[in-house]
Design an enzyme around this catalytic site. Structure first.
Site, PDB file in Angstrom:
ATOM      1  N   ALA A 299       0.836  -1.210   0.000  1.00 16.05           N
ATOM      2  CA  ALA A 299       0.000   0.000   0.000  1.00 16.05           C
ATOM      3  C   ALA A 299       0.866   1.253   0.000  1.00 16.05           C
ATOM      4  O   ALA A 299       2.071   1.188   0.271  1.00 16.05           O
ATOM      5  CB  ALA A 299      -0.889   0.028   1.241  1.00 16.05           C
ATOM      6  N   GLN A 300       0.236   2.357  -0.292  1.00 10.44           N
ATOM      7  CA  GLN A 300       0.792   3.671  -0.030  1.00 10.44           C
ATOM      8  C   GLN A 300       0.363   3.971   1.407  1.00 10.44           C
ATOM      9  O   GLN A 300      -0.830   4.039   1.696  1.00 10.44           O
ATOM     10  CB  GLN A 300       0.183   4.658  -1.044  1.00 10.44           C
ATOM     11  CG  GLN A 300       0.786   6.050  -1.083  1.00 10.44           C
ATOM     12  CD  GLN A 300       0.797   6.804   0.226  1.00 10.44           C
ATOM     13  OE1 GLN A 300       1.849   6.937   0.869  1.00 10.44           O
ATOM     14  NE2 GLN A 300      -0.363   7.292   0.651  1.00 10.44           N
TER      15      GLN A 300
ATOM     16  N   TYR B 103      -5.515   9.588   2.483  1.00 10.46           N
ATOM     17  CA  TYR B 103      -5.124   8.221   2.865  1.00 10.46           C
ATOM     18  C   TYR B 103      -6.249   7.566   3.685  1.00 10.46           C
ATOM     19  O   TYR B 103      -6.645   6.421   3.419  1.00 10.46           O
ATOM     20  CB  TYR B 103      -3.820   8.278   3.667  1.00 10.46           C
ATOM     21  CG  TYR B 103      -3.450   6.992   4.322  1.00 10.46           C
ATOM     22  CD1 TYR B 103      -2.936   5.940   3.581  1.00 10.46           C
ATOM     23  CD2 TYR B 103      -3.621   6.812   5.696  1.00 10.46           C
ATOM     24  CE1 TYR B 103      -2.602   4.736   4.183  1.00 10.46           C
ATOM     25  CE2 TYR B 103      -3.288   5.627   6.304  1.00 10.46           C
ATOM     26  CZ  TYR B 103      -2.779   4.592   5.546  1.00 10.46           C
ATOM     27  OH  TYR B 103      -2.465   3.400   6.149  1.00 10.46           O
TER      28      TYR B 103
HETATM   29  C1  UD1 Z   1       0.218   6.439  10.921  1.00 10.88           C
HETATM   30  C2  UD1 Z   1       0.661   5.544   9.801  1.00 10.88           C
HETATM   31  C3  UD1 Z   1      -0.458   5.191   8.921  1.00 10.88           C
HETATM   32  C4  UD1 Z   1      -1.523   4.561   9.794  1.00 10.88           C
HETATM   33  C5  UD1 Z   1      -1.962   5.577  10.853  1.00 10.88           C
HETATM   34  C6  UD1 Z   1      -2.993   5.013  11.786  1.00 10.88           C
HETATM   35  C7  UD1 Z   1       3.011   5.790   9.355  1.00 10.88           C
HETATM   36  C8  UD1 Z   1       4.045   6.398   8.489  1.00 10.88           C
HETATM   37  N1  UD1 Z   1       1.752   6.148   9.084  1.00 10.88           N
HETATM   38  O1  UD1 Z   1      -0.142   7.740  10.479  1.00 10.88           O
HETATM   39  O2  UD1 Z   1      -0.052   4.276   7.920  1.00 10.88           O
HETATM   40  O3  UD1 Z   1      -2.584   4.142   9.046  1.00 10.88           O
HETATM   41  O4  UD1 Z   1      -0.842   5.893  11.631  1.00 10.88           O
HETATM   42  O5  UD1 Z   1      -3.404   6.010  12.664  1.00 10.88           O
HETATM   43  O6  UD1 Z   1       3.298   5.005  10.234  1.00 10.88           O
HETATM   44  N2  UD1 Z   1       5.317  13.574  13.706  1.00 10.88           N
HETATM   45  C9  UD1 Z   1       6.195  14.464  14.291  1.00 10.88           C
HETATM   46  N3  UD1 Z   1       7.497  14.470  13.877  1.00 10.88           N
HETATM   47  C10 UD1 Z   1       7.956  13.627  12.901  1.00 10.88           C
HETATM   48  C11 UD1 Z   1       7.036  12.725  12.301  1.00 10.88           C
HETATM   49  C12 UD1 Z   1       5.725  12.730  12.733  1.00 10.88           C
HETATM   50  O7  UD1 Z   1       5.816  15.258  15.157  1.00 10.88           O
HETATM   51  O8  UD1 Z   1       9.155  13.683  12.594  1.00 10.88           O
HETATM   52  C13 UD1 Z   1       3.925  13.561  14.188  1.00 10.88           C
HETATM   53  C14 UD1 Z   1       2.886  13.709  13.105  1.00 10.88           C
HETATM   54  O9  UD1 Z   1       2.669  15.053  12.752  1.00 10.88           O
HETATM   55  C15 UD1 Z   1       1.676  13.057  13.779  1.00 10.88           C
HETATM   56  C16 UD1 Z   1       2.312  11.965  14.662  1.00 10.88           C
HETATM   57  O10 UD1 Z   1       3.679  12.320  14.804  1.00 10.88           O
HETATM   58  O11 UD1 Z   1       1.008  13.982  14.607  1.00 10.88           O
HETATM   59  C17 UD1 Z   1       2.234  10.596  14.046  1.00 10.88           C
HETATM   60  O12 UD1 Z   1       2.693  10.689  12.708  1.00 10.88           O
HETATM   61  P1  UD1 Z   1       3.079   9.406  11.844  1.00 10.88           P
HETATM   62  O13 UD1 Z   1       4.004   8.543  12.585  1.00 10.88           O
HETATM   63  O14 UD1 Z   1       3.478   9.876  10.489  1.00 10.88           O
HETATM   64  O15 UD1 Z   1       1.725   8.584  11.811  1.00 10.88           O
HETATM   65  P2  UD1 Z   1       0.229   8.971  11.410  1.00 10.88           P
HETATM   66  O16 UD1 Z   1       0.164  10.177  10.554  1.00 10.88           O
HETATM   67  O17 UD1 Z   1      -0.554   8.968  12.686  1.00 10.88           O
END
Ligand code: UD1
Length: 306
Positions: free
Chosen positions: A74-75, A140
């Site tokens: 998936a993406q 997504y």
């Molecule tokens: C993630 C999943 C997605 C899943 C979803 C379920 C990933 C990449 N994505 O999305 O596939 O379906 O959970 O809820 O695992 N953040 C920071 N700093 C960073 C990176 C992220 O502050 O360097 C924050 C983001 O803005 C967000 C939180 O951490 O608020 C979680 O982000 P991320 O890990 O990308 O996951 P989701 O967007 O929740």
């Protein structure tokens, strides 16, 4: 059994393949290696480098004759879906339709695949239960919600049984290669390199972090309940803010680090906490790995990569 895993070179898919091989199954991995890694594919698995949108998928699977298909390709990135909704839709829906058509044409017993906590969007009542009506805040989340409807209709119209897991925030070793980085893998990688980390927003957003081994175990349990069809959360029902996550990292890392705060990311949800009730009742599974243990395992995995 013969089992096909699409995305079997990716983060979750490759761990699933390892366990299926351990259980004695014959596994075929389909992966286009766009975000997956060839080295993650278990050497005992068969491997075909192929995009899930390829029309040759039917030929390959008709030859292999899988009883079950785990569709993990998936993406998976919320930001990618916001920048390029058409790409997200192409992979996550057109790719899905190709996989579903293939599965029902070759009489697969069941397709088992992830949806996402992102289907809920920002609902006020926590924990989120499967019966709630989602209101996705990212493309997504929208393609994943639509995925669930496609699965339901292929079941009702063509008799293809399915289980669809709404994964919470999955983390663990092997995450972050190519485009699959989640916040934990990003922080692990940066901290291992003695770099600063960035929080998008005030850090008070919360997530339900579930370790990859628990996700794999839930998938394996799905093979044990032949009559089960439908949508199930896979989560811990434990809420952790990003600021709390950083505090946990401070206990593990062993050096000081700087945390920058930047503006919130488009499409992000504020709070995500998923009920485990249905998973415990219908899959007979409850998560075994808490965040402290899972985070330490993941951090040390990134350590070993340096
Ligand atoms: C993630 C999943 C997605 C899943 C979803 C379920 C990933 C990449 N994505 O999305 O596939 O379906 O959970 O809820 O695992 N953040 C920071 N700093 C960073 C990176 C992220 O502050 O360097 C924050 C983001 O803005 C967000 C939180 O951490 O608020 C979680 O982000 P991320 O890990 O990308 O996951 P989701 O967007 O929740």
């Amino acid at each position: 059994m013969n089992i096909c895993v699409t995305g079997g070179a990716g983060f979750i898919g490759s761990h699933l393949v390892d366990k299926l091989i351990e259980q004695g199954h014959t596994v075929l991995v389909i992966d286009n290696l766009s975000t997956g890694c060839r080295e993650f594919v278990n050497p005992k698995a068969q491997f075909v480098e192929m995009d899930i949108r390829d029309s040759e998928l039917l030929t390959v699977l008709a030859k292999f004759k899988p009883e079950y298909v785990f569709h993990e390709a998936a993406q998976t990135m919320v930001p990618v879906s916001m920048h390029d909704p058409a790409f997200d839709c192409d992979v996550n829906l057109m790719g899905l339709i190709n996989v579903l058509n293939t599965c029902y044409k070759i009489n697969v017993k069941k397709i088992i695949m992830p949806s996402s906590a992102a289907v809920y969007g920002d609902l006020d009542t926590l924990p989120l239960t499967e019966a709630m009506v989602g209101h996705p805040s990212s493309f997504y989340g929208l393609t994943k919600l639509t995925t669930e409807s496609y699965l339901r209709l292929y079941y009702e119209a063509f008799g293809l049984p399915y289980i669809c897991f709404r994964y919470a925030n999955v983390y663990g070793p092997r995450q972050g290669n190519g485009g699959e980085g989640g916040v934990i893998s990003i922080f692990c990688e940066r901290l291992q390199k003695q770099q600063d980390i960035t929080i998008f927003g005030d850090g008070e957003q919360t997530r339900d972090f579930v370790y990859v081994d628990d996700v794999v175990a839930a998938n394996l349990n799905a093979l044990e309940v032949p009559d089960l069809v439908g949508v199930i959360n896979v989560s811990t029902e434990v809420s952790t803010s990003l600021n709390e996550l950083v505090a946990q990292f401070k206990n593990i890392v062993g050096h000081d680090f700087v945390v920058h705060y930047e503006s919130e990311r488009a499409g992000d949800i504020k709070h995500s906490l998923l009920s485990t009730k249905k998973m415990m009742a219908e899959l007979n599974y409850s998560p075994k790995i808490n965040l402290t243990t899972g985070l330490a395992n993941t951090y040390h995995y990134f350590d070993s990569k340096l």
